[in-house]
Scaffold this motif. Structure first.
Motif, short mmCIF file in Angstrom:
data_model
loop_
_atom_site.label_atom_id
_atom_site.label_comp_id
_atom_site.label_asym_id
_atom_site.label_seq_id
_atom_site.Cartn_x
_atom_site.Cartn_y
_atom_site.Cartn_z
N GLY A 40 6.04 6.15 0.66
CA GLY A 40 6.64 4.83 0.66
C GLY A 40 5.58 3.77 0.43
N MET A 41 6.04 2.53 0.38
CA MET A 41 5.15 1.38 0.21
C MET A 41 5.32 0.49 1.43
N VAL A 42 4.18 0.06 2.01
CA VAL A 42 4.22 -0.83 3.18
C VAL A 42 3.29 -2.00 2.94
N ILE B 133 0.86 -1.18 0.00
CA ILE B 133 0.00 0.00 0.00
C ILE B 133 0.89 1.23 0.00
N ARG B 134 0.56 2.20 -0.83
CA ARG B 134 1.31 3.46 -0.87
C ARG B 134 0.85 4.32 0.31
N VAL B 135 1.82 4.84 1.08
CA VAL B 135 1.51 5.66 2.26
C VAL B 135 2.28 6.97 2.19
N ILE C 43 1.90 7.47 9.89
CA ILE C 43 1.52 7.94 8.56
C ILE C 43 0.38 8.94 8.66
N VAL C 44 0.26 9.79 7.66
CA VAL C 44 -0.83 10.77 7.62
C VAL C 44 -1.88 10.40 6.58
N GLY C 45 -1.54 9.42 5.71
CA GLY C 45 -2.50 9.00 4.71
C GLY C 45 -2.04 7.77 3.98
N PHE C 46 -2.98 7.14 3.28
CA PHE C 46 -2.64 5.99 2.44
C PHE C 46 -3.56 5.99 1.24
N THR D 251 -0.43 -5.66 6.06
CA THR D 251 -0.58 -6.25 7.39
C THR D 251 -0.13 -5.31 8.50
N ILE D 252 0.69 -4.29 8.20
CA ILE D 252 1.14 -3.36 9.23
C ILE D 252 0.48 -1.98 9.12
N LEU D 253 -0.42 -1.81 8.16
CA LEU D 253 -1.05 -0.51 7.94
C LEU D 253 -1.81 -0.04 9.19
#
Length: 64
Positions: free
Chosen positions: A13-15, A3-5, A29-32, A18-20
């Motif tokens: 970045g990309m995460v 997911i792009r965050v 993070i402030v958004g995704f 499962t950890i979002l």
């Protein structure tokens, strides 16, 4: 799934998905980005309200 965050320092970045939720709860993070567009934490709804799918009084078979 990645997911792009957007981090709180305005970098991207990309995460792993499962950890979002952990990153959201720790204010990392402030958004995704969803397929429908960007979600801003604190401004947009992060999750839809949960709907109970079982009817009241339904029995659950734990031996299946």
């Amino acid at each position: 799934m990645l997911i792009r965050v957007q981090y709180d320092d305005e970098s991207f970045g990309m995460v792993d998905d499962t950890i979002l939720e952990t990153m959201i709860s720790r204010d990392i993070i402030v958004g995704f980005q969803r397929s429908s567009g960007w979600v801003r934490i604190g401004r947009d709804e992060v999750r839809a309200p949960r709907v109970e799918r079982r009817r009241s009084g339904a029995l659950i078979n734990i031996y299946v």
